[in-house]
Design an enzyme around this catalytic site. Sequence first.
Site, mmCIF file in Angstrom:
data_model
loop_
_atom_site.group_PDB
_atom_site.id
_atom_site.type_symbol
_atom_site.label_atom_id
_atom_site.label_comp_id
_atom_site.label_asym_id
_atom_site.label_seq_id
_atom_site.Cartn_x
_atom_site.Cartn_y
_atom_site.Cartn_z
ATOM 1 N N ASN B 390 0.816 -1.195 0.000
ATOM 2 C CA ASN B 390 0.000 0.000 0.000
ATOM 3 C C ASN B 390 0.862 1.262 0.000
ATOM 4 O O ASN B 390 0.991 1.933 -1.019
ATOM 5 C CB ASN B 390 -0.944 -0.016 1.205
ATOM 6 C CG ASN B 390 -1.995 1.070 1.121
ATOM 7 O OD1 ASN B 390 -1.873 2.010 0.355
ATOM 8 N ND2 ASN B 390 -3.034 0.940 1.909
ATOM 9 N N ASP B 391 1.490 1.526 1.132
ATOM 10 C CA ASP B 391 2.255 2.771 1.238
ATOM 11 C C ASP B 391 3.397 2.845 0.230
ATOM 12 O O ASP B 391 3.726 3.923 -0.256
ATOM 13 C CB ASP B 391 2.819 2.920 2.651
ATOM 14 C CG ASP B 391 1.698 2.999 3.680
ATOM 15 O OD1 ASP B 391 0.626 3.530 3.325
ATOM 16 O OD2 ASP B 391 1.887 2.525 4.803
ATOM 17 N N VAL B 392 3.991 1.692 -0.109
ATOM 18 C CA VAL B 392 5.158 1.723 -0.989
ATOM 19 C C VAL B 392 4.778 1.975 -2.446
ATOM 20 O O VAL B 392 5.648 2.156 -3.288
ATOM 21 C CB VAL B 392 5.995 0.417 -0.902
ATOM 22 C CG1 VAL B 392 6.541 0.242 0.507
ATOM 23 C CG2 VAL B 392 5.191 -0.785 -1.320
ATOM 24 N N ALA B 431 0.901 3.590 7.276
ATOM 25 C CA ALA B 431 1.072 5.022 7.416
ATOM 26 C C ALA B 431 -0.266 5.686 7.690
ATOM 27 O O ALA B 431 -0.341 6.878 7.952
ATOM 28 C CB ALA B 431 1.701 5.601 6.163
#
Lengths: 104, 464
Positions: B390-392, B431
């Site tokens: 997700n965040d990456v 995050a």
Amino acid sequence: MDWIIDYFIQNRDFIFLLIMMIFLGIEVISHVPAILHTPLMSGANAIHGVVIIGSILIMGYSDSDDYLSLGLGFLAVVLGTLNVVGGFVVTNRMLEMFKKKRSK
Amino acid sequence: MWNTFIVEGGYLIGAVTFVLGLKMLSHPETARRGNLLAAFGMALAIAVTLFFYRRDGQPVGNLPWILLAMAIGTVIGWWMAVKVKMTAMPQMVSFFNGMGGACAALISLVEYKAHPQHELGFLLSIFLGLVIGSVSFSGSMVAYLKLEGKVGNAHHPVLRVLNVLVLIGILALIVVGALGLEPFGEGNLPWVLFVIALLYGVMFVMPIGGADMPVVISLLNSFTGVAAAMGGFLYDNMIMLTGGILVGSAGTILTILMTRAMNRSLLNVLVGAFGGAGAAAAVKDGDKTIKEISIPDAAIMLAYSQRVAIIPGYGLAVAQAQHACHDLEKALEEKGVEVYYAIHPVAGRMPGHMNVLLAEADVPYDKLLEAEQANELLPQTDVAIVVGANDVVNPLAETDPTSPIAGMPVIRAWEAKRVIVIKRSLRPGYAKIDNPLFYMDNTYMLFNDAKKALSELVLEVKQA
């Protein structure tokens, strides 16, 4: 001020060792590929398990009727061993994966 | 004479194996031997201590009890380390680190009581070892529980202020203690510091987001190293000193390297930018529509592509989907599709986490591309499959300077012609920010467990 000078002179060897080891640690670790961050952390984790030697010395030189020291020392040896054994075995397991990968 | 020589000689060899071991651990080729070498050095150091150490001519006593304790520790430690799943490695490292911290703290507690002669250097190393060890212990336990998903985040501005106050209090008490004062009655100061330091460890780690746990664990790891070195100073023990300082400094550098891989500073991680204000408002509600895709449709899309990128994240690890992932890659290659993996340096919970997992599933090393190479290839990629990441892959890192992850290098999945996101729900990642990738025109969502979705995709691709 005097006591600082005294302290420095008395512990000269220790202070030299401290500073040099810090640089050595930095030097050894720099330029590590990101893939190895986790195994490296895990390996370092196992190495600080050397603290177990302190706990062995506690138990080894506690009076046999000093139950508080013996009890805490016993616990400390168990925990220290966990750190050492668990640390090295986990690291080895992580790195086994890399070996398999290379042999392909 | 002979005994001293054997002990100190053993320690010297041990210290050298630690340095060499760490050095070898930083190259893939030699890493495994490096670990074994350091383990050998450790065994040697412990053995010479047990059997040859002399203090005032006396050998180490209570040997049966020590050996019993070591046997218990060995059995439990070995069992835990062998049983743990590959996905749970990070929290296991944290757990073992905590054990070392606790061990250092206990040593200080006992030694304070055992030694009446209280000079400055001695007291200082006792109290520092005690505090650092205790913080490392309780902090590691919280990090462990967080990664196990048993503890959430506690974010509160008051906590931040409180943390600073407690830290100042601890430092003040260390100074008081090192000067030989006893404000809490004879012999009680170490216990008071012990309790406060344990609390501080919890308060220190609680507000830090789960995604930053690797950094925290690495930091606590170097803390334990310092605590061990304090014990070395106490006993004038060279191997505890060298091993401890080595890990302390190497661990600190490693921590900084990790934060750098996320393009953040250590302070930024510790003060906790994640989950801060403004994060929730990153994407407005209402004007977001997502497109879902069925497994058969996704399979057809994949099977008729030229080039497919697989972008794994923590969801892959949780679902244990690395084998299914490899199966999909093989099925696609049989159809003549070129497949590569795009690995973000901090995908999963630890740097290198994905590499280890995929290696377990026998994915060939040359198929794993680092973020930079993958970003070059993505514009010429037909489909990018995001598996539990997700965040990456969040474009906000590049487009929204106010975002908590602003500036973090990301894999530009959205540059592929189409993106399939396999995810259990629209829940944000660690995050705690929304991801506009999910609402893009060329993105298709496949809401399912990663392993289940991948296995079904394999079957469908084979029939396509």
